[in-house]
Design an enzyme around this catalytic site. Structure first.
Site, short mmCIF file in Angstrom:
data_model
loop_
_atom_site.label_atom_id
_atom_site.label_comp_id
_atom_site.label_asym_id
_atom_site.label_seq_id
_atom_site.Cartn_x
_atom_site.Cartn_y
_atom_site.Cartn_z
N ASP A 57 0.87 -1.18 0.00
CA ASP A 57 0.00 0.00 0.00
C ASP A 57 0.90 1.22 0.00
O ASP A 57 1.93 1.24 0.68
CB ASP A 57 -0.98 0.00 1.17
CG ASP A 57 -0.32 -0.10 2.54
OD1 ASP A 57 -0.18 0.93 3.21
OD2 ASP A 57 0.05 -1.22 2.93
N GLU A 144 -9.28 4.45 11.32
CA GLU A 144 -8.34 4.34 12.42
C GLU A 144 -8.37 5.65 13.20
O GLU A 144 -8.90 6.65 12.73
CB GLU A 144 -6.92 4.06 11.90
CG GLU A 144 -6.44 5.06 10.84
CD GLU A 144 -5.13 4.63 10.20
OE1 GLU A 144 -4.08 4.78 10.88
OE2 GLU A 144 -5.14 4.18 9.03
#
Length: 259
Positions: A57, A144
């Site tokens: 990523d 998150e």
């Protein structure tokens, strides 16, 4: 929904009666990609190289990427940061998206959720930024706690978190025809997501131990196992991930995503 069930089938076959703890304990040959971890963790028998399919990523922090080199190194997929909040787009997104496409690396955009903007504002921004025809893999919702944010210290209740997530994901699925993947971290999952969103694929971060040690009864599709990977074609440290299934599962999953 039919597309999601097709996508889920390979992973269902993979788990076939296993518990969540044994979800990714598949019998695969170890792989020898041309990349490694600069600060490897001893995961014991449950090490990520038991998995055949590894990916990365990336975002602006990875700089300019040589995507053909990345592909040749053994990388099988890439999650690419696209948007954040209601008005931010990663400055490297367009170049990364085009580079991954040209190199033949399957890829998906991810949206970093900002808790001080509404779900609809953020869904509008993502939809305006990412053409529908561009998506081959499902989009990702990254949820998150952003401990370093200088503009948003708000931490909504678990009920609000889940309501906002559902609204955003419903909007995205309705527009793109693909059910989003949920990316999350150990602390955020413990605070908000235990026993929730069971009909979604999860991409979990666990860089110090195996996910089964950190995520209560959570079945996962992708595991981010390090932030200190060394990938040919990328300068500096890189996140590396694995797919829960073997190479055959991976091919069937990608095929299902494009029907």
């Amino acid at each position: 929904m039919r597309r999601f069930l097709l996508a889920l089938l390979p992973l269902t076959l993979l788990t076939g009666g296993c518990t969540a703890v044994g979800y990714d304990m598949i019998e695969t040959a170890s792989i020898n990609p041309r990349f490694h971890d600069t600060k490897p963790i001893d995961f014991g028998e449950r090490h990520p190289h038991r998995h055949q399919v590894h990916g990365i990523d990336v975002s602006k922090w990875n700089g300019d990427i040589d995507w053909p080199e990345v592909r040749k190194s053994g990388v099988s997929f890439a999650f690419i940061k696209a948007t954040e909040g209601k008005d931010m787009i990663d400055p490297k997104f367009d170049g990364n998206w085009r580079g991954a496409s040209a190199a033949g690396v399957p890829h998906a955009p991810y949206h970093f959720y900002y808790w001080c903007s509404s779900a609809d504002e953020q869904a509008d921004w993502f939809i305006a930024s990412i053409p529908k025809a561009a998506l081959k893999m499902p989009p990702v919702l990254d949820v998150e706690w952003n401990h370093d944010s200088k503009t948003c210290s708000y931490r909504p209740s678990p009920l609000t978190v889940r309501s906002e997530m559902q609204r955003f994901m419903d909007r995205i699925e309705a527009h793109y025809g693909k059910r989003p993947i949920i990316y999350t971290t150990v602390d955020f999952h413990a605070d908000n997501l235990v026993d929730q969103f069971k009909n979604y694929h999860f991409w979990v971060r666990s860089v110090a131990s195996h996910p089964s040690d950190k995520y209560d009864e959570r079945r996962w599709a992708f595991w981010q196992y390090t932030a200190t990977g060394a990938i040919p074609g990328i300068r500096g440290n890189t996140d590396i991930n694995v797919f829960a299934g073997d190479a055959g599962n991976w091919k069937r999953w990608l095929t299902a995503m494009n029907k």
